[in-house]
Design an enzyme around this catalytic site. Structure first.
Site, PDB file in Angstrom:
ATOM      1  N   THR A 131       0.802  -1.221   0.000  1.00  0.00           N
ATOM      2  CA  THR A 131       0.000   0.000   0.000  1.00  0.00           C
ATOM      3  C   THR A 131       0.837   1.274   0.000  1.00  0.00           C
ATOM      4  O   THR A 131       0.475   2.263  -0.638  1.00  0.00           O
ATOM      5  CB  THR A 131      -0.906  -0.006   1.261  1.00  0.00           C
ATOM      6  N   ASP A 173       2.055  -7.252  -4.072  1.00  0.00           N
ATOM      7  CA  ASP A 173       1.299  -7.251  -2.822  1.00  0.00           C
ATOM      8  C   ASP A 173       1.974  -8.288  -1.930  1.00  0.00           C
ATOM      9  O   ASP A 173       2.393  -9.346  -2.408  1.00  0.00           O
ATOM     10  CB  ASP A 173      -0.155  -7.661  -3.099  1.00  0.00           C
ATOM     11  N   SER A 174       2.055  -8.017  -0.649  1.00  0.00           N
ATOM     12  CA  SER A 174       2.868  -8.916   0.181  1.00  0.00           C
ATOM     13  C   SER A 174       2.214 -10.286   0.376  1.00  0.00           C
ATOM     14  O   SER A 174       2.852 -11.209   0.864  1.00  0.00           O
ATOM     15  CB  SER A 174       3.237  -8.270   1.513  1.00  0.00           C
ATOM     16  N   SER A 175       0.971 -10.449  -0.029  1.00  0.00           N
ATOM     17  CA  SER A 175       0.381 -11.798  -0.002  1.00  0.00           C
ATOM     18  C   SER A 175       1.061 -12.704  -1.025  1.00  0.00           C
ATOM     19  O   SER A 175       0.956 -13.931  -0.940  1.00  0.00           O
ATOM     20  CB  SER A 175      -1.116 -11.743  -0.310  1.00  0.00           C
ATOM     21  N   THR A 218       2.107  -4.712   4.530  1.00  0.00           N
ATOM     22  CA  THR A 218       2.105  -5.051   5.955  1.00  0.00           C
ATOM     23  C   THR A 218       1.669  -6.495   6.223  1.00  0.00           C
ATOM     24  O   THR A 218       2.025  -7.066   7.252  1.00  0.00           O
ATOM     25  CB  THR A 218       1.161  -4.109   6.732  1.00  0.00           C
ATOM     26  N   ASP A 219       0.906  -7.076   5.298  1.00  0.00           N
ATOM     27  CA  ASP A 219       0.284  -8.382   5.596  1.00  0.00           C
ATOM     28  C   ASP A 219       1.295  -9.460   5.979  1.00  0.00           C
ATOM     29  O   ASP A 219       1.049 -10.235   6.896  1.00  0.00           O
ATOM     30  CB  ASP A 219      -0.559  -8.854   4.408  1.00  0.00           C
TER      31      ASP A 219
HETATM   32  N1  ASP Z   1      -2.253  -6.073   1.044  1.00  0.00           N
HETATM   33  C1  ASP Z   1      -1.204  -5.133   1.315  1.00  0.00           C
HETATM   34  C2  ASP Z   1       0.098  -5.899   1.393  1.00  0.00           C
HETATM   35  O1  ASP Z   1       0.392  -6.491   2.384  1.00  0.00           O
HETATM   36  C3  ASP Z   1      -1.476  -4.375   2.544  1.00  0.00           C
HETATM   37  C4  ASP Z   1      -0.391  -3.391   2.876  1.00  0.00           C
HETATM   38  O2  ASP Z   1       0.403  -3.012   2.079  1.00  0.00           O
HETATM   39  O3  ASP Z   1      -0.361  -2.946   4.003  1.00  0.00           O
HETATM   40  O4  ASP Z   1       0.812  -5.893   0.452  1.00  0.00           O
END
Ligand code: ASP
Length: 345
Positions: free
Chosen positions: A16, A60-62, A92-93
């Site tokens: 994000t 995206d960190s997923s 953050t994920d």
């Molecule tokens: N879905 C996002 C991620 O982890 C959320 C974030 O960036 O905080 O890549």
């Protein structure tokens, strides 16, 4: 370029934080971090030399997997001599997993590697991303008597600096998204940036950075719940290539005492599968033998994870299992604090 300027490498993986408002239509789009100094002029005021590398495409960190961790470690290795510190921008994920993994991969790390991100894009008016990024850069560049103040893999988020392998994401809504329940914060940022130096780990003298780039991901996270069935246990424990299990137990490391459960755990241990007892509680520690319910686990060869997080347990297991070590040696290292990830009694 002044040669004595503090130098920081920002590695943008995605998430994000890396979005900015497109002035043409007001939508949020990915931001080219190579142009960071132009977009966040405040950073110039730090007087640092800053360079940036962006993942292409950002992720995206997923979608992070072990190959991403290898790539991050290689970027740090290649740029280790040239920069004083590293800031990794990450979703953050799964940030707590990545920070944990890097902490075990970068043995004898002597420079700061600070992960940060944001709950709102850097282009949003109320973004938390700017403060997170700017303070992370300050921490990555902080020195005392010419030596880095925090030469560790950390997460900086919402005014708090935590050891990366002690951190868990606990909030999907608030800016205060991470907690370090079993280890004091390494710094807090208010009007002053106050370091908690007595908890910071410093590397031994004259040691060289060693980078572990391989993982063995034939592991499982097995979370207990009342009502768990033998069939479910079998499905996990009889997975053909299984080498290790993070067993998420109750309270101080407790588990069912029935033979339907213990016999299956023992069979897995006897096959050479390493089973690490990690509590589902976010605070406190596994204390095997405190209750009968954990004594049984100890007796069948399960080992204590003490107060390790699931994120740190998982990544530590994957890193250790990829090295050419015997089962007993891996068990011995799991019971040691390699990078400050556990509090030993
Ligand atoms: N879905 C996002 C991620 O982890 C959320 C974030 O960036 O905080 O890549």
């Amino acid at each position: 370029m002044a040669p004595d300027k503090v130098s920081i490498l920002i590695i943008y993986t995605g998430g994000t934080i890396g979005m900015i408002k497109d002035p043409a239509n007001g939508s949020l789009k990915l931001f080219d971090f190579k142009k960071i100094m132009g977009q966040i002029p405040e950073i110039k005021g730090l007087g640092f030399r800053i360079d940036a590398i962006s993942f292409d495409p950002p992720i995206d960190s997923s979608d992070i997997d072990t190959s991403t961790w290898t790539k991050l470690a290689e970027i740090i290795e290649e740029n280790y001599k040239e920069f004083d510190g590293f800031v990794i921008l990450h979703g953050t994920d799964t940030m707590a997993y990545s920070a944990s993994a890097l902490s075990f991969m970068l043995e004898e790390l002597a420079k700061p590697v600070i992960f940060t991100g944001a709950q709102l894009p850097i282009g949003a008016l109320r973004t938390d991303g700017k403060e997170n990024l700017i303070t992370s850069i300050v921490i990555a560049g902080a020195k005392e008597y010419g030596k880095p103040v925090v030469p560790e893999v950390c997460i900086y988020f919402e005014s708090k600096l935590s050891r990366g392998n002690r951190t868990t994401k606990v909030n999907a809504e608030h800016f205060n998204a991470f907690q370090s329940a079993n280890c004091p914060y390494l710094a807090k940022a208010g009007v002053h940036l106050v370091y908690n130096r007595e908890y910071v780990r410093y590397p031994g003298k004259f040691r060289q950075l060693v980078v572990h780039k391989d993982f063995n991901n034939h592991i499982a996270i097995l979370k207990l719940f009342p009502g768990i069935t033998p069939g479910y246990l079998d499905a996990v424990l009889e997975y053909k290539d299984l080498r290790g299990v993070v067993l998420e137990t109750y309270g101080a490391g407790n588990a069912p005492t029935g033979s339907w459960f213990l016999d299956r755990i023992k069979k897995a241990v006897d096959k050479g599968i390493i089973i690490l007892d990690v509590t589902q509680c976010s605070r406190g520690s596994v204390e095997m033998g405190r209750y009968e319910t954990s004594l049984h686990l100890l007796n069948v060869g399960v080992i204590s994870g003490y107060d390790i997080t699931t994120e740190a347990a998982t990544t530590k297991l994957m890193v250790l299992l990829a090295q050419n070590l015997g089962v007993d040696e891996v068990k011995m290292l799991l019971n040691k604090s390699l990078k400050g990830e556990i509090t030993l009694p």
